[in-house]
Scaffold this active site. Structure first.
Site: not given
Ligand code: GLU
Length: 464
Positions: A64, A67, A189, A241, A259
């Site tokens: 993430s 992002k 993604y 989060y 994550v």
């Molecule tokens: N690839 C992960 C997902 O979309 C990223 C999640 C994350 O790092 O929060 O589930």
């Protein structure tokens, strides 16, 4: 002498090692098998100096953390208003993979939850999944300062358990948020999330945000300043989060976690931070990473709401008397007083307000209710010294230009000492062009201009 900073970082890392709670992400097979003893922390200063300790060469997928940067790329490729039409900026309080859209607008609530991040991915330039992912890989590599690679094992593993993200993709398509094949977008993604980095890469990427979008090592201006502000804002409110509130009050640094166990923090104007440790708490944030960031923030006063600098002491005034020089002994300004206003530091609105207030007080008519005001109402010349100004933001520059224009409108002679050309007279608004001040490089030049060649000054605090 050996720098104390790596030693300090080592102590912080060793202390965090005793925290045993948490577990690696279980829904991606490769991440579930991560070596949980690995840990690292890196700091990248905005001048490009990087400190790192621990397993700083160990690579892990960005997940993430990507992002934040892909959001910046979407803004670059589509423009902020187009991106805002598609993705909101409200913290959701929901889990990162929530199937949700904002009530009323039908947009994903923010770019840091999966729905928003998948949409941001779809807005990046490229007509196919490959083109978009290539664009993202190129952009992230430029930020890291080296060629990054997709971890194919992590990619394949996540693809196997991508039902939820696929569902989000279809939800976005049916709501009209994305228009292309949701499977392609979600695959892209997931590839973006599987790009590998180490903590040094991440610290430099974060420091690029801290450094107003300019890469601290290459000097390339990668992210426009307005996008940096946008990205840091959503990192602050949505980056951790659904723990954003705890994070902002305990750490107070715009941040994003992933994550795989990485966390970045980007403190504007100061430092980029990255930590790595795979064990996650129930919200998906690295347990040791959070502890390290809390400690760094506390020990080093990095909380963005710490009021460490009061913006008051940026103006000082001195008065000097012009003494005739041998070459021009009869210059009309000789033996007259000059008032010098010196601005210091990073001047923003409060500094320029202080200056304009000082100009009004010292040079205006004396006021009976303010003893000491109007002391220099008859001064022959006003010097504004920007020698010790480190930066001048747009609003401060505008107030300075306007104040000078007004002084000159009163028939005063104004000299600006500006050795680093921070004043940018050429950018003055039209009105200021009518009466431009004299801009000189040094105090000596200013004195010669006011009093004639060879003149000197006697000032009360003789620093002019
Ligand atoms: N690839 C992960 C997902 O979309 C990223 C999640 C994350 O790092 O929060 O589930």
């Amino acid at each position: 002498m050996k720098s104390p900073i790596p030693d300090y970082l080592k102590v912080v890392l060793d202390n965090a090692r005793s925290i045993e709670s948490g577990a690696p992400a279980s829904y991606i097979e490769t991440l579930a098998k991560a070596d949980t003893s690995k840990m690292a922390v890196a700091l990248a200063m905005v001048d490009g100096n990087v400190y790192s300790v621990g397993d700083d060469q160990v690579e892990f997928s960005m997940q993430s953390i990507s992002k934040a940067f892909v959001y910046a790329m979407a803004i670059e490729d589509r423009g902020l208003s187009k991106v805002l039409e598609k993705i909101g900026v409200e913290p959701s309080g929901d889990a990162f993979n929530q199937l949700s859209l904002e009530r009323g607008t039908n947009r994903p609530v923010n770019p840091m939850i999966n729905a928003g991040a998948i949409t941001a991915h779809s807005l990046v330039d490229g007509t196919t999944a490959e083109e978009r992912t290539e664009r993202i890989l190129r952009g992230l590599s430029q930020l890291a300062g080296r060629q990054l690679q997709v971890d194919e094992e992590v990619y394949e593993a996540e693809l196997k358990s991508a039902d939820r993200n696929m569902a989000i993709g279809y939800m976005l398509k049916s709501a009209g948020v994305i228009s292309c094949d949701p499977r392609d977008i979600v695959k892209g993604y997931i590839r973006q999330c599987a790009i590998n980095v180490n903590v040094r890469d991440l610290a430099i990427m974060a420091a690029t945000l801290s450094n107003a979008g300019v890469h601290p090592i290459t000097g390339d201006h990668i992210i426009p300043q307005a996008s940096v502000r946008q990205v840091l804002s959503v990192m602050t409110t949505c980056g951790m989060y659904d723990a954003a509130g705890d994070w902002v009050s305990n750490v107070g640094i715009p941040a994003k976690s992933g994550v795989a166990g990485g966390i970045i923090g980007a403190l504007p104007g100061q430092v980029g931070i990255a930590t790595f440790s795979p064990n996650l708490d129930e919200r998906g944030n690295s347990v040791r990473g959070v502890a390290i960031c809390e400690k760094l923030s506390r020990d080093m006063g990095l909380h963005m709401m710490d009021v460490s600098q009061i913006a008051g002491a940026t103006v000082s005034t001195t008065v000097a008397t012009i003494v005739a020089g041998a070459k021009e002994p009869h210059h009309p300004n000789c033996e007259r007083e000059v008032i010098i206003f010196s601005l210091r530091g990073a001047v923003r609105f409060p500094g320029s307000e202080r200056l304009s207030r000082a100009l009004v007080r010292e040079l205006g008519e004396p006021k009976p209710d303010d003893p000491g005001s109007g002391r220099y109402a008859n001064t022959c010349a006003v010097v504004i010294s920007l020698r010790d100004v480190y930066s001048l933001n747009t609003v401060a520059r505008r107030i300075l230009h306007e104040s000078i224009k007004r002084l000159m409108g009163e028939g005063r002679s104004v000299v600006v000492v500006d050795p680093t050309e921070i004043f940018q007279l050429a950018k003055a608004e039209d009105g200021a062009k009518a009466g431009r001040p004299r801009v000189v490089k040094s105090e000596i030049e200013a004195r010669y201009y006011i009093g004639g060649i060879g003149c000197s000054t006697i000032s009360i605090e003789d620093d002019w």
